[in-house]
Enzyme design. Structure first.
Site, short mmCIF file in Angstrom:
data_model
loop_
_atom_site.label_atom_id
_atom_site.label_comp_id
_atom_site.label_asym_id
_atom_site.label_seq_id
_atom_site.Cartn_x
_atom_site.Cartn_y
_atom_site.Cartn_z
N ALA A 101 0.86 -1.19 0.00
CA ALA A 101 0.00 0.00 0.00
C ALA A 101 0.89 1.23 0.00
O ALA A 101 2.11 1.13 0.20
CB ALA A 101 -0.90 0.01 1.23
N LYS A 102 0.34 2.38 -0.24
CA LYS A 102 1.08 3.64 -0.11
C LYS A 102 0.05 4.75 0.01
O LYS A 102 -1.09 4.61 -0.47
CB LYS A 102 1.94 3.88 -1.36
N GLY A 103 0.44 5.86 0.63
CA GLY A 103 -0.52 6.95 0.75
C GLY A 103 0.19 8.27 0.88
O GLY A 103 1.42 8.34 0.93
#
Ligand code: NAD
Length: 419
Positions: A101-103
């Site tokens: 994931a990444k944000g």
């Protein structure tokens, strides 16, 4: 080429060599969930401002999703998407039980006060707290965020869900952070170099190194190489570079940097034009700063035989192809810089077990994880007669595809290589 196009290029190349079905390729490439939220906060001057927040959850077939959270004015879906999928492949290469994931939040931390950053962080968590958690998705620090940001997230998340330090990693030690986390990525890069050079029957003390970047990753890598007897002949940061063919005393340089905040005027080396570092005569080049620095334009001028990708995405596909044809040996980012996420995993394990590990245990386990991954990659390069990047994508894709299949999505083309 956009960041996501480069990642997808490498993914598709490996998928093709594995003879993967187009439908499965699509399933593995596309993110599971993309979230875009509005974080509304009051600024210190009383005005109300709104910031865009993103979280891309790419794949969860091997465990909870894992990836950094960046605060940067240019955060956008393309970049976050590409970095989220890289996390899926990275966690799979080093075989830790996570997806990717990444944000990020589109804001400029340099123009915001401590309190404003705290309000933005809390507003972001208000919007996404149901979508993250120790068994769902575990953020960590990235560009523009740090241990303090993670501490605010623990506090805000815990208001909704009860005391939950395992919701993020990269926390301060006082709130359940792990020993060794700060140096982990650089330490992992060093273990990767050590594994490669042992295999190549090269002695670190006989090799010269050029390192682009003197931040968290570059400075620790430089220190570990120096302490092992390797010769760091050039090093750079955003403002310039240094050269000393006899080897730079990295301990002295660190003291100079702490005192002045700059590489400039260090007595133990000569100044060098910043980007010349990439093309100087040396054995090992370690890009540890930015993406996209080794390109079709400069690849023919790179003289190092070994390229160790400590930064994320430093090599464009064109340069990658050139290095492969030129017989250079390149260790790819999804393996080389995985030390940070490996120690994040150890932090999460410690939080869940409520048992603190000592630094020597963290480093012993980190070294074992990097060595195991190196041996697996090396075996695939021999078996498939391919480069390390293709091997890393093949290993990662096979692991993710097998987990997807075992969880119930049947298809013929899953078990492509033996791991
Ligand atoms: P950082 O911000 O601590 O350091 C970046 C360094 O690069 C600084 O010294 C900066 O001055 C230098 N730099 C910037 N532009 C440059 C240029 N044009 N030429 C030379 N130097 C330049 O960042 P970091 O945490 O060390 O991360 C470096 C790279 O490693 C990034 O690609 C990051 O995504 C990747 N990475 C970091 C971690 C981690 O745990 N920190 C983990 C995985 C990957």
């Amino acid at each position: 080429m956009k960041a996501s196009e480069a990642t997808n290029y490498y993914f598709q190349k490996a998928a093709k060599e594995l003879h993967m079905q187009t439908q499965l390729e699509r399933i593995l490439m596309l993110p599971k969930r993309e979230v875009k939220v509005e974080c509304v906060v009051e600024l210190d001057n009383g005005e109300v401002a709104s910031f865009r927040g993103f979280r891309v959850q790419h794949d969860a077939s091997r465990g909870p999703m894992k990836g950094g959270l960046r605060f940067h004015p240019e955060v956008d879906f393309d970049e976050v998407n590409s970095l989220a999928s890289l996390m899926t492949w990275k966690t799979a290469v080093v075989n830790i039980p996570y997806g990717g994931a990444k944000g990020g939040v589109s804001c400029d931390p340099n123009k915001l006060s401590h309190q404003e950053l705290q309000r933005i962080t809390r507003a972001f968590i208000d919007e996404i707290h149901d979508l993250i958690g120790p068994q769902l998705d575990i953020p960590a620090p990235d560009m523009g965020t740090n241990a303090q940001t993670m501490a605010w997230i623990v506090d805000q998340y815990s208001k909704y869900h009860g005391w939950t330090p395992a919701v993020v990693t990269g926390k301060p030690l006082e709130l359940g952070g792990s020993e060794g986390r700060e140096a982990a990525t650089g330490q992992g890069v060093f273990y990767a170099i050590e594994a490669l050079m042992n295999d190549e029957q090269k002695n670190l003390a006989d090799l010269s190194f050029a390192i682009q970047g003197f931040g968290n990753v570059g400075s620790f890598v430089a220190r570990f190489i120096h302490e092992a007897g390797g010769k760091v002949v050039a090093i750079s940061d955003a403002n310039g570079a240094l050269l000393n063919q006899m080897g730079i005393d990295i301990h002295a340089l660190m003291l100079h940097y702490q005192a002045t905040g700059s590489l400039a005027e260090f007595a133990g080396a000569a100044p060098l034009e910043r980007d010349m570092l990439l093309t100087i005569e040396c054995d090992v080049l370690i890009p540890a700063a930015l993406g996209g620095v080794l390109t079709g334009e400069n690849c023919k001028d790179i003289r190092a035989h070994y390229i160790i990708e400590a930064a994320n995405g430093p090599t464009t596909p064109e340069a990658d192809e050139h290095f492969r044809k030129a017989g250079k040996i390149l260790l790819p980012d999804i393996f080389v810089n995985a030390g940070g996420v490996v120690v994040s995993y150890f932090e999460w394990v410690q939080n869940i077990q409520q048992f603190r590990w000592r630094l020597d245990r963290v480093n012993t386990e980190l070294k074992a994880a990097m060595l195991d991954a190196y041996r697996e990659l090396r075996a695939i390069t021999k078996q498939s007669d391919c480069d390390f990047r293709t091997a890393a994508f093949q290993l990662a894709i096979t692991r993710v595809a097998s987990a997807t299949a075992l969880r119930g999505l049947e298809t013929d083309s899953f078990c492509m290589i033996k791991t």
